[in-house]
Scaffold this motif. Structure first.
Motif: not given
Length: 421
Positions: A73-74, A98-99, A303-307
């Motif tokens: 993360r980050g 990219e997240s 799912g989180r990224e597709y949102a």
């Protein structure tokens, strides 16, 4: 070989004899002779076949740093993972999105690792990001790729960067322990000698674009999308072989269907991924009788990224499964590993757990990996004369369907030969 007391779907508890030719010779109760394997009532299934996978990339993943959204993360986490990469001249990282730390280019990576060649692959597999040390080493420092962002460049990079150790032995063993007896390798431009490289695997391997019975892979990108007529010419040039067309956007699918209509479909034509399939094209897909080889786990894994990444208009149509079957288009599945999990059982669980109206029953999820290699939507069944590519479970089928776990696999056989230790 005689396997005693196994549950075969549609036959109940039977014995199975495998002949010297690697095919099922007899199937029935109380066959004569001593048992070589006692099934103890466990289910005996056709071996699982992963209908869409990238085997050399998966084999290279063990020598790579995982930098996906579920790994780190980050920016600080990415920098730490890259700096602590495995020993060697280069660092190879995979799974980036990219997240994790935003957009990447050579200068972003230079700030993290300035003194060691680094290349990072995007989760989609379509893009590599190289830092300055990597660009210099590859001879790309002053060319069109000087920003360090290389699109669809796997073939070129194979000639420019040091080879990666391929853990094919480990890959084959892990797959065997999951009951996988076959793969369809889906690289759009297979490396020279790929079929020979993959021949060390204990599983049967179909290589798109190489094997005479395999479909020809056609890669589409929106940036360079051909006209329907242009794609139809490409399809016609592949005939009489079927084609497997990479479709991850709505426009790619529409162009493909128009091209297949113009060129004329043949048995074995496939849509790879079918990431976005609007309702209005379902009758069209059925009429063309193409198979959709999809990844029903991606909406669960991502799912989180597709949102945020996917247009609201496309989200209801992502990686459809149940609606395909209900429309008379039997789907099949591939893991797309290493760009998704390599465990077919995890894919099955995700297909059952979906909350977007596309969930399927556990039995239907299992069938996604029981299709014939050349016809993924045609479910293989155990019968006299069929290849003895088998998956033996510890428990009966109804118990296995409750959990859909690789832990239930007791043994796997290819041509009647055990491939699990």
């Amino acid at each position: 070989m005689l396997i005693r007391a196994v549950e075969v779907e549609g036959r109940g508890l039977v014995d199975v004899r495998i002949g010297a030719d690697g095919r099922i010779a007899e199937l029935g109760p109380c066959l004569a002779g001593p048992a070589d394997v006692h099934g103890r009532g466990g289910a005996l299934l056709p071996g699982l076949h992963d209908h869409h996978v990238h085997l050399t990339a998966l084999a290279a993943a063990t020598a790579s740093v995982r930098v996906g959204p579920r790994d780190i993360r980050g920016p600080a986490g990415l920098a730490k993972a890259l700096r602590e990469g495995p020993p060697g001249e280069w660092v190879r990282a995979v799974g980036y999105h990219e997240s994790v730390a935003g957009e990447l280019d050579r200068w972003t990576l230079d700030a993290m690792v300035p003194d060691r060649p680094v290349r990072v692959q995007h989760r989609s597999g379509a893009m590599w990001f190289l830092n300055s040390a990597a660009l210099r080493s590859a001879g790309l420092d002053d060319g069109a790729d000087r920003d360090g962002r290389l699109w669809r460049s796997d073939e070129r990079l194979r000639r420019l960067v040091p080879p990666v150790r391929l853990d094919l032995a480990g890959l084959g063993l892990r797959a065997a322990r999951r009951g996988v007896t076959g793969f369809t390798n889906a690289d759009p431009r297979p490396a020279p000698g790929l079929a020979r490289t993959l021949a060390v695997l204990p599983q049967r391997v179909v290589v798109m674009g190489v094997d005479a019975t395999a479909p020809v892979k056609i890669m589409l990108d929106d940036q360079s999308l051909p006209t329907p007529t242009g794609l139809a010419d490409t399809v016609a040039g592949a005939r009489p072989r079927p084609v497997a067309v990479h479709c991850v956007t709505r426009v790619q699918l529409l162009v493909t269907l128009l091209a297949l209509e113009q060129a004329g479909p043949v048995e074995g034509d496939r849509i790879e991924h079918g990431a976005v399939i609007p309702d209005e094209v379902l009758p069209w897909l059925r009429r063309l009788a193409v198979t959709v080889v999809t990844q029903p786990h991606f909406p669960v894994e991502r799912g989180r990224e597709y949102a945020t990444d996917v247009s609201p208009d496309d989200r209801p149509h992502l990686y459809r499964c149940r609606s395909l079957a209900e429309a008379g288009i039997p789907p099949a599945a591939g893991t797309d590993a290493p760009y998704g999990t390599s465990d077919p059982w995890a894919v099955m669980r995700a297909a059952v757990a979906r909350e977007d109206g596309e969930a399927v029953t556990a039995h239907a999820a299992l069938r996604l990996f029981l299709g014939a290699p050349e016809q993924p939507a045609r479910t293989r069944r155990l019968a006299v004369g069929s290849p003895a590519d088998l998956c033996l479970l510890h428990v009966p089928l109804h118990e296995a369907l409750d959990v859909l776990s690789a832990d239930l696999v007791r043994a796997a056989y290819v041509g009647g030969r055990a491939i699990t230790p």
